[in-house]
Motif scaffolding. Structure first.
Motif, PDB file in Angstrom:
ATOM      1  N   ALA A   1      -9.512   7.718   7.256  1.00 15.18           N
ATOM      2  CA  ALA A   1      -9.644   7.384   5.790  1.00 15.18           C
ATOM      3  C   ALA A   1     -11.118   7.150   5.601  1.00 15.18           C
ATOM      4  O   ALA A   1     -11.449   7.169   4.465  1.00 15.18           O
ATOM      5  N   ASP A   2     -11.862   7.246   6.601  1.00 12.26           N
ATOM      6  CA  ASP A   2     -13.006   6.927   6.261  1.00 12.26           C
ATOM      7  C   ASP A   2     -13.880   7.952   5.998  1.00 12.26           C
ATOM      8  O   ASP A   2     -14.081   9.022   6.973  1.00 12.26           O
ATOM      9  N   MET A   3     -14.568   8.360   4.912  1.00 11.34           N
ATOM     10  CA  MET A   3     -15.271   9.398   4.389  1.00 11.34           C
ATOM     11  C   MET A   3     -16.662   9.333   4.353  1.00 11.34           C
ATOM     12  O   MET A   3     -17.496  10.052   3.711  1.00 11.34           O
TER      13      MET A   3
ATOM     14  N   THR B   1     -17.326   5.888   1.809  1.00 13.11           N
ATOM     15  CA  THR B   1     -16.110   5.664   0.971  1.00 13.11           C
ATOM     16  C   THR B   1     -14.882   6.016   1.587  1.00 13.11           C
ATOM     17  O   THR B   1     -14.770   6.585   2.497  1.00 13.11           O
ATOM     18  N   ARG B   2     -13.635   5.430   1.101  1.00 17.58           N
ATOM     19  CA  ARG B   2     -12.345   5.662   1.921  1.00 17.58           C
ATOM     20  C   ARG B   2     -11.537   6.220   0.817  1.00 17.58           C
ATOM     21  O   ARG B   2     -11.255   5.804  -0.387  1.00 17.58           O
ATOM     22  N   SER B   3     -10.887   7.426   1.301  1.00 20.46           N
ATOM     23  CA  SER B   3      -9.910   7.962   0.485  1.00 20.46           C
ATOM     24  C   SER B   3      -8.830   7.119   0.074  1.00 20.46           C
ATOM     25  O   SER B   3      -7.887   7.342  -0.703  1.00 20.46           O
TER      26      SER B   3
ATOM     27  N   VAL C   1      -5.365  18.022   4.249  1.00 14.43           N
ATOM     28  CA  VAL C   1      -5.888  18.421   5.809  1.00 14.43           C
ATOM     29  C   VAL C   1      -7.168  17.721   5.818  1.00 14.43           C
ATOM     30  O   VAL C   1      -8.047  17.777   5.000  1.00 14.43           O
ATOM     31  N   TYR C   2      -7.431  16.958   6.959  1.00  9.05           N
ATOM     32  CA  TYR C   2      -8.857  16.318   7.140  1.00  9.05           C
ATOM     33  C   TYR C   2      -9.312  16.783   8.288  1.00  9.05           C
ATOM     34  O   TYR C   2      -8.778  17.205   9.477  1.00  9.05           O
ATOM     35  N   VAL C   3     -10.711  16.873   8.222  1.00 11.39           N
ATOM     36  CA  VAL C   3     -11.414  17.436   9.516  1.00 11.39           C
ATOM     37  C   VAL C   3     -12.300  16.358   9.724  1.00 11.39           C
ATOM     38  O   VAL C   3     -13.045  15.705   8.948  1.00 11.39           O
ATOM     39  N   TYR C   4     -12.260  15.857  10.999  1.00 12.20           N
ATOM     40  CA  TYR C   4     -12.955  14.292  11.736  1.00 12.20           C
ATOM     41  C   TYR C   4     -14.030  14.971  12.687  1.00 12.20           C
ATOM     42  O   TYR C   4     -13.696  15.706  13.529  1.00 12.20           O
TER      43      TYR C   4
ATOM     44  N   SER D   1     -14.706  11.265   8.579  1.00  9.59           N
ATOM     45  CA  SER D   1     -14.144  12.690   8.288  1.00  9.59           C
ATOM     46  C   SER D   1     -15.035  13.095   7.274  1.00  9.59           C
ATOM     47  O   SER D   1     -15.642  12.520   6.536  1.00  9.59           O
ATOM     48  N   ILE D   2     -15.201  14.439   7.695  1.00  7.83           N
ATOM     49  CA  ILE D   2     -16.407  15.345   6.867  1.00  7.83           C
ATOM     50  C   ILE D   2     -15.766  16.110   5.802  1.00  7.83           C
ATOM     51  O   ILE D   2     -16.454  16.705   5.110  1.00  7.83           O
ATOM     52  N   LEU D   3     -14.549  16.412   5.912  1.00  7.06           N
ATOM     53  CA  LEU D   3     -13.646  17.122   5.063  1.00  7.06           C
ATOM     54  C   LEU D   3     -12.470  16.676   4.822  1.00  7.06           C
ATOM     55  O   LEU D   3     -11.548  16.478   5.572  1.00  7.06           O
ATOM     56  N   ARG D   4     -11.960  16.435   3.461  1.00 10.60           N
ATOM     57  CA  ARG D   4     -10.513  16.351   2.783  1.00 10.60           C
ATOM     58  C   ARG D   4     -10.154  17.479   2.122  1.00 10.60           C
ATOM     59  O   ARG D   4     -10.916  17.809   0.981  1.00 10.60           O
ATOM     60  N   ILE D   5      -9.054  18.131   2.322  1.00  6.11           N
ATOM     61  CA  ILE D   5      -8.482  19.169   1.366  1.00  6.11           C
ATOM     62  C   ILE D   5      -7.182  18.976   0.825  1.00  6.11           C
ATOM     63  O   ILE D   5      -6.084  18.822   1.832  1.00  6.11           O
TER      64      ILE D   5
END
Length: 702
Positions: free
Chosen positions: A345-347, A350-352, A385-388, A395-399
């Motif tokens: 959840a850590d972007m 910021t936290r999604s 979809v998350y990419v960590y 996390s560097i990507l959230r789709i």
């Protein structure tokens, strides 16, 4: 006597999603409840985010006047629902009822007649995944009331048009014709088998006996050099013909359900995930003689460990629960520290979602390491979809690319982290190219499943993809034949699905309807995808020459298919493990079966299976035991159909989680299936998994 109930009472009775509680196991060994969704446990919310769920409407009878539909938000003037309870009393109406009828008779011309709904009809409606369709509340949705014909009760089932239609009729059950089912053997699958991408074909037959050579004959021909071509291809042909048998070499028993288990890419390592939030690791460098390696724990998991994945160098194991946090632990047995916590959840500042030590609003259902070991991709309960990135620890990507839970994710190619696949409960498999995501849109879509997708596996060549679905099919896809984004945007996937709940309902052939826009190459049928998210895989190139695809099944077997959709083999785990441990209620979780009369029967659901990359060995992880309340990992090897052998260790050996012999795994089953359910309840284990306290010896008490 009929009791009028205002429609507002029905609406107010709509289930509140916040009332569903999920079971959590904390570090002190106590079970607590927290509000959260669980695809494998609790009922889902009646309306998911972004989901337009279909409303069932009732046709007006002649007594209903003009039969106009009434909006749900227009009030309840003049509308009543009467529930008729047949008690067998045929006496005349009471005086009170007579006065009520008389008072309404004066206004009969302006007041609608109440709709008579019998008790049996209400019970039947509740049985059709009822709470989701009957009590769903949609602002501005149009629906009406109707009489339900008793004559149609046996024929009506499901919804025509699926979740997506605003107004729809109950679909009549019809028997699917043979022409509707995919053709077996598949012509496309046969072409794939002849292409060389999925094993080699038998080219030699014993002309005199008109049948294929047996293994002994093949070995003799190879050693004698009778055929130069046979000598070059003999090894591949021999390996792909060695399908493991049902007889188990070893049965590893767990005190809780087993959810997944996989060999490492080199075959030297195996891990299994259980519902006690432990991942156990084994040394499988000798695939016929395993050695216990290490156990790691998810410290604050919810319900179960959902998935695990090994780094390419086998040094680290990542494992998840229904939390936004993934645990990362070293596989070195000398490393005894706490696992690292990776907060998805850590972007980065910021936290999604709100998250604190994993207690967030979404859970993780699937995770995979990238080929270079630098990233982990995850499918989550917030439809994303998350990419960590492991190095930057964020996390560097959230789709947010789906409308339902993402149950499965994987990379398309081991050598490249750019192509991602995701499978969701929205029935779609989406292809993501991270190099061209400026508009956050998928590169393409695989459409063909009519129910949710439970698992996605890539062949690793950047081309072929395999999926399992709740429509009881496994499908093979080709990346070159995916549906374009523009084409997919014109379709509504929810139109082709129903409200089938795979956790508590059965799926019959009469429920099957082929998808009109199916883009899959081959469809495999025969196994059962029920109760849980059952997984499927391509067979490895080393030990099978990439000849097969295989899947677990809720009927207790591993199904192995040829590419033409014919059955190549079947590993019957239920038969191999039947009554392989005593009934001991103190160590059981609650029985999965909702029918109390069936609690305590020995049942098996194979949730995952893994084929050793270098040997003809399959390890199947299952819900397995009395009432499916415990778990097993069974090891099956090829033995040419022999029931037993003289080798050591003996076939059918029963061991505990640490591969130790235990006398409690042998002997007579003393408790009857009739009273085990009552004993479980009387001992207070109906709502919690009872396990021994953790200690230095892994805490696997019996």
């Amino acid at each position: 006597m009929s009791t009028p109930i205002p429609r507002s009472a029905v609406r107010d009775g709509s289930p509140d999603s916040a009332s569903h509680a999920a079971t959590i196991y904390d570090q002190e060994g106590e079970w607590v409840d927290e509000e959260s969704g669980d695809d494998d446990m609790d009922f889902e919310d009646s309306v998911a985010n972004g989901e337009s769920e279909e409303l069932e409407y009732f046709e007006a009878t002649e007594d209903d006047g003009d039969g106009e539909f009434q909006d749900a938000d227009d009030g309840l003037n003049g509308v009543e629902i009467e529930i008729s309870v047949d008690t067998g009393d045929t006496s005349t109406e009471t005086a009170e009822d007579s006065r009520e009828v008389g008072s309404r008779g004066a206004n009969a011309a302006t007041t609608r007649a109440p709709v008579q709904v019998s008790r049996n009809q209400i019970l039947q409606l509740l049985g059709h995944a009822g709470l989701r369709r009957i009590f769903a509340s949609h602002g501005g949705a149009t629906f009406g009331l109707a009489n339900l014909d008793e004559d149609d009760d046996d024929e009506d089932d499901g919804m025509e048009g699926g979740y997506g239609s605003m107004v729809g009729r109950r679909r009549r059950k019809r028997k699917a014709s043979k022409a509707e089912f995919p053709k077996v053997p598949s012509e496309v699958g046969r072409e794939l088998m002849d292409s060389g991408n999925f094993g080699s074909n038998e080219y030699y037959q014993d002309i005199l006996r008109r049948k294929k050579q047996k293994l002994a004959r093949k070995i003799l021909s190879r050693e004698l050099g009778l055929d130069a071509v046979q000598d070059r291809r003999g090894k591949r042909l021999l390996s792909q013909g060695l399908i493991p048998s049902s007889n188990a070499d070893t049965i590893i028993h767990y005190n809780t359900r087993c959810y997944s288990g996989q060999f490492s890419d080199d075959g030297n390592f195996f891990f299994s995930c259980a519902q006690d939030f432990k991942v156990r690791m084994y040394d499988t460098s000798n695939p016929y003689e395993w050695k216990y390696y290490k156990t790691v724990v998810y410290p604050f998991g919810q319900w179960t460990i959902t998935d695990a994945t090994l780094s390419p160098d086998n040094k680290y194991l990542a494992y998840s629960s229904i939390r936004s946090t993934v645990c990362l632990a070293a596989t070195d047995p000398n490393e005894s520290g706490e696992p690292w916590l990776l907060d998805f959840a850590d972007m980065g500042g910021t936290r999604s979602h709100r998250a604190h030590r994993g207690y967030s609003q979404f859970g993780i259902w699937s995770i995979r390491f990238s080929g270079d070991g630098r990233e982990i991709v995850a499918g989550t309960g917030d439809h994303s979809v998350y990419v960590y990135d492991i190095e930057s620890r964020r996390s560097i990507l959230r789709i947010p690319g789906h409308t339902e839970d993402v149950n499965a994710v994987c990379f398309g190619d081991q050598s490249s982290p750019h192509i991602l696949y995701s499978g969701s409960d929205d029935t779609l498999i989406k292809v993501w190219d991270r190099r061209s995501m400026a508009d956050s849109r998928e590169a393409g879509v695989f459409m063909g499943h009519t129910e949710g997708v439970t698992y996605v596996d890539s062949k690793g060549d950047g081309r072929y993809v395999l999926s399992n679905g709740k429509d009881q099919t496994m499908k093979l896809w080709d990346l070159r034949k995916m549906m374009s984004t523009s084409e997919a945007s014109k379709l509504t996937p929810s139109r082709y699905t129903t409200s089938f709940d795979y956790r508590f309902m059965n799926y019959s052939d009469t429920d099957y309807t082929p998808h009109p826009h199916d883009k899959s190459l081959v469809t495999f049928r025969g196994h059962k995808v029920l109760k849980t998210l059952i997984r499927c895989h391509f067979s490895p190139p080393g030990s099978t020459n990439s000849r097969y695809v295989y899947t677990g099944s809720a009927d207790g077997s591993v199904y192995i298919y040829n590419l033409d959709a014919t059955l190549a083999g079947k590993v019957d785990v239920n038969r191999a493990t039947h009554h392989s441990r005593r009934r001991e209620p103190d160590s059981y979780a609650v029985s999965y079966d909702m029918d109390d009369r069936r609690q305590g029967q020995w049942k098996t659901c194979v949730r995952d299976a893994s084929w050793h990359p270098n040997a003809p060995v399959i390890a199947a992880t299952s819900w397995n035991g009395w009432g499916e309340s415990t778990g097993t990992c069974t090891i099956h090897s090829w033995n040419d159909g022999a029931e037993d052998d003289e080798a050591e260790p003996a076939m059918g050996r029963r061991v505990d989680q640490r591969l130790q012999e235990n006398e409690n795994l042998y002997g007579d089953a003393s408790l009857s299936g009739r009273n085990i359910g009552s004993r479980l309840r009387s001992r207070g284990v109906a709502a919690a998994v009872v396990t021994a306290d953790d200690d230095e010896e892994d805490g696997d008490g019996w």
